[in-house]
Design an enzyme around this catalytic site. Structure first.
Site, short mmCIF file in Angstrom:
data_model
loop_
_atom_site.label_atom_id
_atom_site.label_comp_id
_atom_site.label_asym_id
_atom_site.label_seq_id
_atom_site.Cartn_x
_atom_site.Cartn_y
_atom_site.Cartn_z
N HIS A 40 0.83 -1.21 0.00
CA HIS A 40 0.00 0.00 0.00
C HIS A 40 0.87 1.26 0.00
O HIS A 40 2.07 1.21 0.24
CB HIS A 40 -0.92 0.00 1.23
CG HIS A 40 -0.16 -0.13 2.53
ND1 HIS A 40 0.55 0.92 3.09
CD2 HIS A 40 0.01 -1.18 3.35
CE1 HIS A 40 1.11 0.52 4.21
NE2 HIS A 40 0.82 -0.76 4.39
N ASP B 227 3.93 -4.70 3.39
CA ASP B 227 5.37 -4.80 3.19
C ASP B 227 5.92 -6.19 3.51
O ASP B 227 6.72 -6.74 2.75
CB ASP B 227 6.12 -3.74 4.00
CG ASP B 227 5.66 -3.64 5.46
OD1 ASP B 227 4.87 -4.49 5.91
OD2 ASP B 227 6.12 -2.70 6.15
#
Length: 411
Positions: free
Chosen positions: A33, A313
């Site tokens: 994101h 991540d």
């Protein structure tokens, strides 16, 4: 001879070579994101101060939306304009987008899609969007984002996994891990008293990530309120914590085998990336099977060309670790940057039925999409890699008999 002329001469959606007609058939992508607010309160910045992107902790910022929009534009440039692979406007059978069930990943996907399929003359009034002057932006057509349900938690590492907890305890017996954790504890003992934290000092882990978010918007406030804070200390925190993030996804610089013979690196990769890797390979194989069957294929993959996943991540990093290229994340804190992305392109030689794939990576919000196939160890330096090598990796990392069973093994 491999496809040395690949992408020197692009013909429509494929390339011509001495080995026959090689055609791009399917793309799977996953991305972190965009920029978000902090996940926790930490003096002098609190949840009330995070007004960006709707407000609150962990929410996508306006800047993060822009980062994802730019990624969408890069995808459009490659797969719509350059390869003529996707339609210039949303076609429901061609694309599928998925997200974990968090605002920041959902809105990241939406922002990306606004860049991939922006309002344009390709969109037809009263067909792709309602024609209501002054009430609807001309050309704006929405694209659905499918949100993971509770039964889809394994790929995004959101399922409870006692096995993973056990493996984290086992890795603490490794000298490499002990040394890295000792540095973390020493730093925690330095930082915690500065926040008047007196209990749980050794596990005061909140500050590195929170600083990263705070300094993006409140750097002056931090310097005004925290006289001991400086860039050198911030950088030290990022660098000190980076190895720990690697360990958590199975990335070690030394052999990670315990005294009782447990291969911690492999075991962690199996529970962290095994499901995702197998999903990617299985979906690609089914798609290419479908291509070979032609009109006889009834799968939803028959016309599907692009499958995108909006995640986090650690998810992206786990896949990089499995591929043997964690170093390409190239960040101070170890894990991939905001709006980093991996692309898997799957090709088929129509004459030989040989199946091939490429790996591409987008490092951060200011980077282009780059071909990294030759850096993937299993591809041995070639520009296009046999799908069988990817299948072998999937077989090795596949949780047997299934992830739920493996996750409940705690010995």
């Amino acid at each position: 001879m491999f496809l040395s002329l690949f992408c020197v001469i692009i013909v429509a959606v494929g390339c011509s070579s001495k080995d026959g007609n090689v055609k791009l058939e399917f793309v799977q992508a996953m991305w972190r994101h965009g920029e978000r607010s902090a996940l926790a309160d930490l003096y002098p910045i609190y949840e009330k101060d995070w007004v960006f992107g709707g407000g609150g902790l962990g929410e996508l910022t306006g800047r993060g939306m822009g980062e994802m929009n730019n990624l969408g534009r890069l995808i459009r440039e490659r797969y719509v304009r350059k390869f003529n692979f996707l339609e210039p406007k949303y076609a429901s059978k061609e694309v599928y987008f998925r997200s974990t069930n968090l605002n920041r990943t959902i809105i990241s996907a939406m922002s990306l899609l606004y860049g991939l399929f922006p309002p344009s003359l390709y969109d037809i009034p009263n067909v792709d969007y309602p024609f209501t002057p002054l009430k609807w932006l001309p050309g704006l057509a929405f694209v659905p984002v499918h949100v993971d349900g509770s039964d889809q938690c394994a790929a995004s590492q959101n399922c409870p996994c006692p096995r993973y907890d056990f493996l984290q305890q086992q890795m603490l017996t490794l000298p490499e891990v002990q040394q890295a954790f000792q540095q973390v504890i020493l730093l925690n003992r330095q930082i915690a008293p500065l926040y008047n934290v007196t209990t749980g000092v050794d596990t005061f882990y909140v500050y590195p990530d929170t600083w990263k978010c705070q300094r993006a918007y409140f750097n002056k406030t931090m310097y005004d309120k925290l006289p001991w804070y400086n860039e050198q200390l911030y950088s030290k925190a990022e660098i000190t914590y980076a190895p720990i993030k690697g360990f958590l996804e199975g990335s070690f610089s030394q052999p990670a085998v315990t005294s009782n013979g447990l291969d911690v690196a492999f075991e962690i990769q199996q529970v962290r990336s095994g499901v995702m890797i197998n999903e990617i390979v299985s979906r690609a194989s089914e798609k290419l099977n479908c291509v070979e069957r032609g009109q006889n294929c009834t799968s939803y993959l028959n016309k599907l060309k692009f499958y995108g996943y909006s995640i986090h991540d650690n998810n992206v990093y786990a896949v990089l670790v499995a591929l043997g290229i964690p170093h390409i994340s190239a960040t101070e804190d170890g894990w991939p940057s905001y709006a980093a992305a991996i692309f898997f392109e799957f090709y088929r030689n129509s004459q030989t039925n040989k199946r091939l794939f490429k790996v591409l990576y987008r490092q951060d919000a200011s980077s282009q999409i780059t071909d990294v196939t030759s850096q993937v160890p299993m591809c041995q330096g070639v520009s296009m890699c046999p799908l069988s090598t990817f299948q072998h990796l999937a077989d090795v990392l596949k949780p047997i008999p299934d992830i739920n069973t493996v996750c409940n093994i705690t010995s």
